[in-house]
Design a protein around this motif. Structure first.
Motif, PDB file in Angstrom:
ATOM      1  N   GLY A   1       4.608   2.454   0.506  1.00 34.04           N
ATOM      2  CA  GLY A   1       2.909   2.668   0.288  1.00 34.04           C
ATOM      3  C   GLY A   1       2.537   1.315  -0.203  1.00 34.04           C
TER       4      GLY A   1
ATOM      5  N   ASP B   1       1.588   8.175  -9.272  1.00 35.75           N
ATOM      6  CA  ASP B   1       2.022   6.816  -8.840  1.00 35.75           C
ATOM      7  C   ASP B   1       1.770   5.965 -10.047  1.00 35.75           C
ATOM      8  OD1 ASP B   1       2.271   4.217  -7.876  1.00 35.75           O
ATOM      9  OD2 ASP B   1       0.570   4.518  -6.602  1.00 35.75           O
TER      10      ASP B   1
ATOM     11  N   ARG C   1      -0.948   3.548  -0.264  1.00 41.29           N
ATOM     12  CA  ARG C   1      -0.010   3.909  -1.362  1.00 41.29           C
ATOM     13  C   ARG C   1      -0.696   5.144  -2.015  1.00 41.29           C
ATOM     14  NH1 ARG C   1       3.466   0.723  -4.953  1.00 41.29           N
ATOM     15  NH2 ARG C   1       3.768   2.063  -6.945  1.00 41.29           N
TER      16      ARG C   1
END
Length: 141
Positions: free
Chosen positions: A29, A81, A70
């Protein structure tokens, strides 16, 4: 001795499937796809991806390394994330300490951060570590 199992601390695991023991693709990512692509191309990696493609694939031996946004990767993988290191380090093995130092120098010239210069290791080898522009650690051993 543990019951009927001799010379073992744990009984055999009951298998529920036959997934092949191999890794086909690693997707990194990245915050800026163009910057990440330029970094890997500066190391000599080649891709057939067009400049406007939203994912870049590099054939790496018998597997593929991909670069993808990402946020989109996290969404596609259904994960949160947290923006930090994900607990994974990639590795690139070479033939000699001199080659390891050369790869580390090339990575630094391409924009990597050297977090551990090449040196002898506790396990008897030689390695160093660089971070790509998105913070993915690569050990060169």
């Amino acid at each position: 001795m543990h019951g009927e199992y001799e010379d073992t601390a744990d009984p055999p695991v009951d298998r529920i499937g036959d997934m092949e023991q191999r890794l086909s693709l690693v997707t990194l990512g990245v915050a800026d796809l163009e910057r990440a692509r330029s970094f890997y191309e500066a190391l000599g990696w080649t891709t057939g991806a067009a400049p406007a493609d939203d994912v870049v694939f590099f054939q790496a031996g018998c597997m593929i390394v991909a670069l993808w946004d990402r946020g989109r990767l996290a969404e596609d993988s259904a994960v949160q994330d947290n923006g930090g290191w994900g607990g994974i380090t990639l590795a690139h093995n070479v033939r000699s300490p001199e080659e390891a130092d050369s790869v580390l120098s090339q990575a630094e010239a391409a924009g990597a951060t050297i977090t551990r210069p090449g040196a002898e290791t506790f396990w008897g080898g030689y390695s160093g570590v660089f971070l790509d522009p998105d913070g993915h650690p690569w050990e060169v051993a």
